[in-house]
Scaffold this active site. Structure first.
Site, PDB file in Angstrom:
ATOM      1  N   HIS A   1       0.828  -1.183   0.658  1.00  0.00           N
ATOM      2  CA  HIS A   1      -0.452   0.194   0.036  1.00  0.00           C
ATOM      3  C   HIS A   1       0.764   1.361  -0.398  1.00  0.00           C
ATOM      4  CE1 HIS A   1       1.020   0.085   3.948  1.00  0.00           C
ATOM      5  NE2 HIS A   1       0.839   1.245   4.140  1.00  0.00           N
TER       6      HIS A   1
HETATM    7  N1  UDP Z   1      -2.931  -4.578   9.618  1.00  0.00           N
HETATM    8  C1  UDP Z   1      -3.756  -5.399   9.796  1.00  0.00           C
HETATM    9  N2  UDP Z   1      -4.721  -6.083   8.443  1.00  0.00           N
HETATM   10  C2  UDP Z   1      -4.114  -6.385   7.327  1.00  0.00           C
HETATM   11  C3  UDP Z   1      -2.944  -5.737   6.582  1.00  0.00           C
HETATM   12  C4  UDP Z   1      -2.278  -4.870   7.643  1.00  0.00           C
HETATM   13  O1  UDP Z   1      -4.028  -5.305  10.926  1.00  0.00           O
HETATM   14  O2  UDP Z   1      -5.191  -6.613   6.758  1.00  0.00           O
HETATM   15  C5  UDP Z   1      -1.202  -4.652  11.008  1.00  0.00           C
HETATM   16  C6  UDP Z   1      -0.931  -5.244  10.044  1.00  0.00           C
HETATM   17  O3  UDP Z   1      -0.628  -6.378  11.183  1.00  0.00           O
HETATM   18  C7  UDP Z   1       0.208  -4.332  11.066  1.00  0.00           C
HETATM   19  C8  UDP Z   1      -0.958  -2.828  10.701  1.00  0.00           C
HETATM   20  O4  UDP Z   1      -1.632  -3.489  10.237  1.00  0.00           O
HETATM   21  O5  UDP Z   1      -0.198  -4.221  12.313  1.00  0.00           O
HETATM   22  C9  UDP Z   1       0.073  -2.238   9.591  1.00  0.00           C
HETATM   23  O6  UDP Z   1      -0.071  -0.880   9.038  1.00  0.00           O
HETATM   24  P1  UDP Z   1      -0.427  -0.868   7.534  1.00  0.00           P
HETATM   25  O7  UDP Z   1       0.723  -1.629   6.892  1.00  0.00           O
HETATM   26  O8  UDP Z   1      -0.998  -0.677   6.928  1.00  0.00           O
HETATM   27  O9  UDP Z   1       0.850   0.415   7.855  1.00  0.00           O
HETATM   28  P2  UDP Z   1       2.715   0.916   7.894  1.00  0.00           P
HETATM   29  O10 UDP Z   1       2.700  -0.177   8.696  1.00  0.00           O
HETATM   30  O11 UDP Z   1       3.341   1.100   6.736  1.00  0.00           O
HETATM   31  O12 UDP Z   1       2.493   2.373   8.407  1.00  0.00           O
END
Ligand code: UDP
Length: 354
Positions: free
Chosen positions: A203
């Site tokens: 994403h």
């Molecule tokens: N996550 C979730 N469901 C999903 C995909 C990701 O609960 O379908 C969780 C993942 O385990 C982690 C968090 O969302 O704890 C990460 O968020 P994301 O990847 O959206 O953001 P980033 O960490 O890249 O800012």
């Protein structure tokens, strides 16, 4: 002390789930929560409040969509109104989203002190909106809760040691969440694949908004799915929209975004994690799985150093080859890289001592 917490995006709900609990358990602290609305789909927002016991937000702003400037500007103005009304002693922001920046900036302009959870992380890539948000948020914070030693070193290099602010390595609240919820993992509804799938998330704007990169990644996922192991992809709404725009075809096991308890279940059973997420890079480590990261930089450099994570960019051949090489590899957490699950408690204790 009255804290005003600002959250708005999926990873912030997961982080707040442990910190808000620690705040509630800490004598002398009370918390008011603003949800900006940056993430608003039921499976990107409500499910986390339902599953993880996060207190219902006191203010629901419903601000999403539009350009970065438009979204951040609207948040700034509405958060300011709440701050004027609530008169908090301190504002708490998480991570690196537009909600983080808007909350920190609104507070700083009203001379309300700001504590930043996940301070000091850097990708050194100023084209990432997250990098801009985290650098500016650190600049206006007076308590900087770093998750890692590398984050501490980044801030020292930027001269924070000479400023009248507190910079502390408390560990990573996402390790607290992973440990706390790991016993409650549940299978996604209707999930029928056997263990050993490649768990994928995708994403980052740098991948979804660049048609050439997106095409290379989609093609790599299709190849991994047919040549290595089934790819399970809980598809982020931004990525779904980008794929729909380009007309690319995904021949993998696409599912709706899942709740955190389902995500942990998938992490526990996969054969490898392939991601461009920040948080998921660490979660693969917490659950003993090798991680292949579809980015050119990471803020979690220690995982690369210990050999748990490999950066492959959006390079189709490199993604497929690295996944093939790393698939099934077990990762042992011999290094206390992330504080061992005490971060939220340390944060609450420190805040109540101020
Ligand atoms: N996550 C979730 N469901 C999903 C995909 C990701 O609960 O379908 C969780 C993942 O385990 C982690 C968090 O969302 O704890 C990460 O968020 P994301 O990847 O959206 O953001 P980033 O960490 O890249 O800012």
């Amino acid at each position: 002390m009255k804290l005003l917490t600002i959250i708005g995006a999926r990873p912030q709900f997961i982080k707040a789930s442990v910190v808000s609990r620690a705040i509630a358990d800490q004598a002398g602290l009370s918390e008011v929560i603003i949800h900006t609305g940056q993430h608003f789909d039921a499976n990107m927002s409500d499910i986390f409040f339902d599953q993880l016991g996060i207190p219902r937000p006191n203010y629901q702003l419903d601000i999403h969509g539009g350009s970065h400037g438009e979204m951040t500007g609207r948040m700034l103005s509405e958060i300011e109104q709440v701050m004027i009304k609530e008169k908090p002693d301190r504002v708490l922001v998480y991570g690196d989203t537009n909600s983080t920046l808007a909350g920190a900036l609104a507070a700083a302009k009203l001379h309300i002190p700001v504590a930043h959870i996940e301070a000091g992380l850097r990708s050194f890539n100023m084209r990432m909106p997250e990098e801009i948000n985290r650098i500016l948020t650190d600049q206006v914070s007076d308590i900087l809760f770093c998750p890692t030693q590398a984050a501490m070193e980044n801030l020292a290099r930027e001269g924070f040691s000479d400023k009248p602010v507190q910079v502390l390595n408390v560990g990573d609240v996402m390790q607290d969440s992973a440990l706390f919820f790991s016993q409650r993992a549940t299978a996604p509804r209707g999930f029928a694949l056997s263990d050993g799938f490649v768990l994928t998330t995708l994403h980052r704007a740098e991948n979804t908004d660049d048609p050439a990169k997106l095409e290379a990644i989609i093609s790599a996922l299709n190849m991994v799915h047919s040549a290595v192991a089934p790819v399970v992809l809980p598809l982020h709404p931004r990525t779904r929209a980008a794929i729909d725009r380009t007309g690319l075809t995904l021949n993998v096991h696409v599912i709706e975004p899942v709740g955190y308890l389902e995500m942990i279940w998938l992490l526990q059973r996969c054969g490898l994690v392939l991601t461009d997420s920040g948080g998921v890079q660490k979660e693969s480590f917490f659950f003993g799985k090798a991680c292949v990261t579809m980015r050119d930089q990471t803020e979690w450099v220690e995982l690369v150093t210990v050999g748990a994570n490999e950066l492959v960019g959006a390079d189709q051949a490199n993604i497929v080859a690295t996944v093939g090489r790393r698939y099934g590899q077990k990762i042992e957490d011999q290094h206390q890289l992330y504080g061992g699950g005490q971060a939220a408690k340390r944060i609450a204790e420190y805040l109540s001592s101020k």
